[in-house]
Enzyme design. Structure first.
Site, PDB file in Angstrom:
ATOM      1  N   GLY A  48       0.834  -1.208   0.000  1.00  0.00           N
ATOM      2  CA  GLY A  48       0.000   0.000   0.000  1.00  0.00           C
ATOM      3  C   GLY A  48       0.865   1.253   0.000  1.00  0.00           C
ATOM      4  O   GLY A  48       0.542   2.256   0.641  1.00  0.00           O
TER       5      GLY A  48
ATOM      6  N   TYR B 188     -15.024  -0.381   9.520  1.00  0.00           N
ATOM      7  CA  TYR B 188     -13.571  -0.174   9.600  1.00  0.00           C
ATOM      8  C   TYR B 188     -13.073  -0.418  11.027  1.00  0.00           C
ATOM      9  O   TYR B 188     -12.075  -1.114  11.249  1.00  0.00           O
ATOM     10  CB  TYR B 188     -13.296   1.263   9.156  1.00  0.00           C
ATOM     11  CG  TYR B 188     -11.888   1.761   9.283  1.00  0.00           C
ATOM     12  CD1 TYR B 188     -10.853   1.228   8.524  1.00  0.00           C
ATOM     13  CD2 TYR B 188     -11.599   2.843  10.119  1.00  0.00           C
ATOM     14  CE1 TYR B 188      -9.566   1.744   8.619  1.00  0.00           C
ATOM     15  CE2 TYR B 188     -10.319   3.362  10.211  1.00  0.00           C
ATOM     16  CZ  TYR B 188      -9.306   2.808   9.469  1.00  0.00           C
ATOM     17  OH  TYR B 188      -8.039   3.317   9.550  1.00  0.00           O
TER      18      TYR B 188
ATOM     19  N   ILE C 286      -1.368  -2.161  -5.276  1.00  0.00           N
ATOM     20  CA  ILE C 286      -2.181  -2.879  -6.261  1.00  0.00           C
ATOM     21  C   ILE C 286      -2.197  -2.131  -7.595  1.00  0.00           C
ATOM     22  O   ILE C 286      -2.517  -2.691  -8.627  1.00  0.00           O
ATOM     23  CB  ILE C 286      -3.590  -3.135  -5.689  1.00  0.00           C
ATOM     24  CG1 ILE C 286      -4.307  -4.212  -6.463  1.00  0.00           C
ATOM     25  CG2 ILE C 286      -4.400  -1.841  -5.571  1.00  0.00           C
ATOM     26  CD1 ILE C 286      -5.285  -4.999  -5.638  1.00  0.00           C
TER      27      ILE C 286
END
Ligand code: AKB
Length: 313
Positions: free
Chosen positions: A9, A143, A36
């Site tokens: 990330g 989250y 990604i």
């Protein structure tokens, strides 16, 4: 053993700045950035870069073996506002990536892990002011549930399998170099951009929503410090409370108006208000101060000066 670090990330808000900071400290070639998707040219050209899905264990294992990685910083995650819209995707990304990295640690394929937690681990029943390290949690957001579960798994893997995993409960992070995406605290970055570009901002949180926040330089320093601390100093293996400042949309507006007196604010709270209402207003980080010497440097006024100066130039 020489350091070989993998950042998962690396193109996100924290990942980008962390990549530059780690490359500065340990050398460009020792820090493998991955995400990604591709990131900014300057990030991708500052050292090795791999396209990598953190939820794909085999791909991860291959990159770890190829570069002889010994430390992983797992920064890939879906943040609070987006996670409310895609609960299962958030759970899969936030949990599977963590399991992959913890399992690499358990298999002794890597020796140290950093994983970010958040103030989102707390919930509506948590004491709001000066929230202690250990207290009622009961997060009420997708989250927050993933971060709290993640903390339990970090603690479990450390005690059961000896995995050296270290973690911080980040507050909202403010940076001029990179934009956040999909969080509830994002307003505190957007407001500076809009103050300069339009002289006005419409806040999606109400004027008196007080939340814990931190300037990115402090967050990066905390991350490097906890990772470099001697292992016996790291006494919390779930995640450490971390604090710098707390303010409301009205207070950040006043701080900006000291530099741009004509700046105007309007308030149109949306679904993110409920998320903010479930989080603490301020955090007690005395445990991090005591265990590994943490101390924040940026308050709101200093943050505003840095943000406006750098965004203007
Ligand atoms: C968010 O708003 O989701 C994040 C966080 C506080 O973890 N910035």
């Amino acid at each position: 053993m020489s350091k070989s670090i993998l950042i998962l990330g690396a193109c996100g808000q924290i990942g980008t700045e962390l990549t530059f900071a780690l490359r500065e400290k340990f050398g460009g070639e020792s820090v493998i950035a991955s995400d990604i998707r591709e990131g900014s040219e300057v990030l991708m050209e500052s050292g090795p870069f791999e396209i990598l899905d953190a939820t794909d264990y085999d791909a991860l294992e291959e990159v770890v073996a190829y570069y002889e990685i010994n430390e992983v910083y797992l920064m890939a995650a879906m943040l609070s506002a987006t996670a409310e819209k895609f609960p299962l995707r958030a759970w899969n990304l936030n949990m599977n990536s963590l399991f992959n990295v913890l399992n690499l640690g358990k298999e002794k394929k890597i020796s140290k892990i950093f994983w970010p937690s958040s103030i989102a681990v707390f919930g509506p029943k948590t004491p709001k002011e000066n929230t202690p390290q250990n207290t009622i949690m009961e997060p009420s957001t997708v989250y927050g549930i993933s971060k709290q579960s993640g903390e339990r798994w970090c603690d479990y893997y450390h005690h059961k399998f000896g995995v050296d995993v270290r973690s911080l409960r980040y507050p909202g992070l403010i940076s001029w170099k990179t934009q956040p995406g999909g969080g509830t605290t994002d307003y505190a970055v957007e407001i500076y951009h809009k103050a300069l570009s339009e002289g006005a901002y419409t806040s999606f949180l109400d004027k008196d929503s007080k939340l814990p926040m931190m300037f990115m330089d402090d967050a990066i320093r905390a991350t490097l410090d906890i990772m470099e601390s001697d292992t016996e100093n790291i006494k919390v293996r779930s995640s450490y409370n971390l604090a710098a400042m707390s303010f409301t949309p009205e207070e950040i507006t006043e701080s900006i108006q000291k530099h741009i007196p004509e700046f105007k604010i309007a308030y149109e709270p949306d679904f993110r208000q409920a998320i903010a209402d479930s989080w603490p207003s301020s955090i007690d980080d005395s445990k991090a101060q005591k265990d590994w010497g943490w101390q924040a440097e940026f308050d709101l006024e200093k943050t505003t000066e840095e943000m406006l100066k750098n965004l203007e130039s």
